[in-house]
Scaffold this motif. Structure first.
Motif, PDB file in Angstrom:
ATOM      1  N   LYS A  22       0.794  -1.207  -0.155  1.00 43.06           N
ATOM      2  CA  LYS A  22       0.152   0.018   0.055  1.00 43.06           C
ATOM      3  C   LYS A  22       0.957   1.362  -0.263  1.00 43.06           C
ATOM      4  CE  LYS A  22      -3.739  -2.159   2.565  1.00 43.06           C
ATOM      5  NZ  LYS A  22      -4.354  -2.178   3.995  1.00 43.06           N
ATOM      6  N   MET A  23       1.924   1.034   0.771  1.00 46.65           N
ATOM      7  CA  MET A  23       2.787   2.310   0.831  1.00 46.65           C
ATOM      8  C   MET A  23       3.536   2.748  -0.465  1.00 46.65           C
ATOM      9  SD  MET A  23       4.394   4.690   2.937  1.00 46.65           S
ATOM     10  CE  MET A  23       5.722   5.465   2.560  1.00 46.65           C
ATOM     11  N   ILE A  24       3.939   1.645  -1.241  1.00 47.19           N
ATOM     12  CA  ILE A  24       4.773   1.822  -2.376  1.00 47.19           C
ATOM     13  C   ILE A  24       3.568   1.883  -3.849  1.00 47.19           C
ATOM     14  CG2 ILE A  24       6.759   1.037  -1.343  1.00 47.19           C
ATOM     15  CD1 ILE A  24       6.537  -1.468  -2.983  1.00 47.19           C
ATOM     16  N   GLN A  36      12.085 -10.033  -2.815  1.00 48.93           N
ATOM     17  CA  GLN A  36      12.787 -11.413  -2.996  1.00 48.93           C
ATOM     18  C   GLN A  36      14.014 -10.977  -3.966  1.00 48.93           C
ATOM     19  OE1 GLN A  36      12.566 -14.314  -1.419  1.00 48.93           O
ATOM     20  NE2 GLN A  36      11.327 -13.121  -0.128  1.00 48.93           N
ATOM     21  N   SER A  37      13.836 -10.133  -4.846  1.00 50.66           N
ATOM     22  CA  SER A  37      14.771  -9.964  -5.780  1.00 50.66           C
ATOM     23  C   SER A  37      15.896  -8.757  -5.209  1.00 50.66           C
ATOM     24  CB  SER A  37      14.133  -9.665  -7.147  1.00 50.66           C
ATOM     25  OG  SER A  37      13.452  -8.256  -6.895  1.00 50.66           O
ATOM     26  N   GLY A  38      15.566  -8.072  -4.277  1.00 51.04           N
ATOM     27  CA  GLY A  38      16.541  -7.260  -3.739  1.00 51.04           C
ATOM     28  C   GLY A  38      16.195  -5.930  -4.036  1.00 51.04           C
ATOM     29  N   ASN A  39      15.107  -5.559  -4.890  1.00 48.09           N
ATOM     30  CA  ASN A  39      15.049  -4.277  -5.193  1.00 48.09           C
ATOM     31  C   ASN A  39      14.282  -3.478  -4.058  1.00 48.09           C
ATOM     32  OD1 ASN A  39      15.633  -4.625  -7.802  1.00 48.09           O
ATOM     33  ND2 ASN A  39      13.556  -5.610  -8.353  1.00 48.09           N
ATOM     34  N   LEU A  40      14.095  -3.825  -2.867  1.00 46.34           N
ATOM     35  CA  LEU A  40      13.694  -3.195  -1.739  1.00 46.34           C
ATOM     36  C   LEU A  40      14.561  -3.692  -0.484  1.00 46.34           C
ATOM     37  CD1 LEU A  40       9.622  -3.205  -1.576  1.00 46.34           C
ATOM     38  CD2 LEU A  40      11.283  -1.441  -2.338  1.00 46.34           C
ATOM     39  N   PRO A  41      15.886  -3.194  -0.719  1.00 48.86           N
ATOM     40  CA  PRO A  41      16.855  -3.748   0.277  1.00 48.86           C
ATOM     41  C   PRO A  41      16.701  -3.393   1.772  1.00 48.86           C
ATOM     42  CG  PRO A  41      17.700  -1.871  -0.940  1.00 48.86           C
ATOM     43  CD  PRO A  41      16.380  -2.497  -1.493  1.00 48.86           C
ATOM     44  N   MET A  42      15.767  -2.445   2.034  1.00 48.14           N
ATOM     45  CA  MET A  42      15.565  -1.877   3.285  1.00 48.14           C
ATOM     46  C   MET A  42      14.562  -2.740   3.944  1.00 48.14           C
ATOM     47  SD  MET A  42      13.733  -0.285   0.964  1.00 48.14           S
ATOM     48  CE  MET A  42      14.815   0.778   0.381  1.00 48.14           C
ATOM     49  N   VAL A  43      14.062  -3.669   3.551  1.00 47.68           N
ATOM     50  CA  VAL A  43      12.919  -4.540   3.894  1.00 47.68           C
ATOM     51  C   VAL A  43      13.605  -5.850   4.734  1.00 47.68           C
ATOM     52  CG1 VAL A  43      10.871  -5.727   3.697  1.00 47.68           C
ATOM     53  CG2 VAL A  43      11.338  -3.890   2.545  1.00 47.68           C
ATOM     54  N   LYS A  44      13.372  -6.065   6.068  1.00 49.52           N
ATOM     55  CA  LYS A  44      13.979  -7.194   6.888  1.00 49.52           C
ATOM     56  C   LYS A  44      12.665  -8.168   7.083  1.00 49.52           C
ATOM     57  CE  LYS A  44      17.929  -5.271   6.995  1.00 49.52           C
ATOM     58  NZ  LYS A  44      18.847  -5.571   6.032  1.00 49.52           N
ATOM     59  N   GLN A  45      13.177  -9.230   7.285  1.00 50.11           N
ATOM     60  CA  GLN A  45      12.262 -10.347   7.644  1.00 50.11           C
ATOM     61  C   GLN A  45      12.406 -10.618   9.222  1.00 50.11           C
ATOM     62  OE1 GLN A  45      12.212 -14.025   5.357  1.00 50.11           O
ATOM     63  NE2 GLN A  45      10.402 -14.869   6.276  1.00 50.11           N
ATOM     64  N   LEU A  57      11.731   3.964   2.790  1.00 53.99           N
ATOM     65  CA  LEU A  57      11.061   3.484   1.757  1.00 53.99           C
ATOM     66  C   LEU A  57      10.811   4.889   0.908  1.00 53.99           C
ATOM     67  CD1 LEU A  57       8.387   0.996   2.614  1.00 53.99           C
ATOM     68  CD2 LEU A  57      10.441   0.447   1.251  1.00 53.99           C
ATOM     69  N   ILE A  58      10.530   5.750   1.481  1.00 56.77           N
ATOM     70  CA  ILE A  58      10.191   7.210   0.860  1.00 56.77           C
ATOM     71  C   ILE A  58      11.454   7.589   0.358  1.00 56.77           C
ATOM     72  CG2 ILE A  58       9.343   9.464   1.299  1.00 56.77           C
ATOM     73  CD1 ILE A  58       7.369   8.596   3.326  1.00 56.77           C
ATOM     74  N   ALA A  59      12.489   7.469   1.047  1.00 57.53           N
ATOM     75  CA  ALA A  59      13.946   8.198   0.504  1.00 57.53           C
ATOM     76  C   ALA A  59      14.222   7.172  -0.724  1.00 57.53           C
ATOM     77  CB  ALA A  59      14.842   8.234   1.719  1.00 57.53           C
ATOM     78  N   PHE A  60      14.080   6.082  -0.546  1.00 58.35           N
ATOM     79  CA  PHE A  60      14.658   5.070  -1.668  1.00 58.35           C
ATOM     80  C   PHE A  60      13.872   5.480  -2.945  1.00 58.35           C
ATOM     81  CE2 PHE A  60      13.827   1.149  -4.030  1.00 58.35           C
ATOM     82  CZ  PHE A  60      14.920   0.664  -4.340  1.00 58.35           C
ATOM     83  N   PHE A  61      12.481   5.704  -2.756  1.00 55.68           N
ATOM     84  CA  PHE A  61      11.858   6.007  -3.919  1.00 55.68           C
ATOM     85  C   PHE A  61      12.003   7.352  -4.582  1.00 55.68           C
ATOM     86  CE2 PHE A  61       9.415   2.077  -2.933  1.00 55.68           C
ATOM     87  CZ  PHE A  61       9.537   1.608  -4.197  1.00 55.68           C
TER      88      PHE A  61
END
Length: 66
Positions: A22-24, A36-45, A57-61
């Motif tokens: 929703k955010m992106i 999974q492909s590493g395009n959102l590297p700031m996400v952690k499990q 996320l905002i800064a990344f986009f």
């Protein structure tokens, strides 16, 4: 109220693929693939859920669009 819950870092977190999507502005499936492909590297499990920082996320986009 718990001070830990009110801290800026806890308010900045987005929990779960659906909320991140929703955010992106993507579908859950697109978001999961991006993670999974590493395009959102700031996400952690964390356990079985994914967590991301709203500000990162905002800064990344914003950086990606520049």
């Amino acid at each position: 109220m718990n001070k830990k819950e009110d801290s800026p870092s806890s308010l900045d977190l987005i929990w779960g693929v659906s909320e991140i999507a929703k955010m992106i502005g993507r579908t859950e499936r697109q978001t999961y693939h991006m993670i999974q492909s590493g395009n959102l590297p700031m996400v952690k499990q964390v356990g079985e859920r994914y967590v991301a920082s709203r500000s990162k996320l905002i800064a990344f986009f914003i950086e990606d669009a520049a």
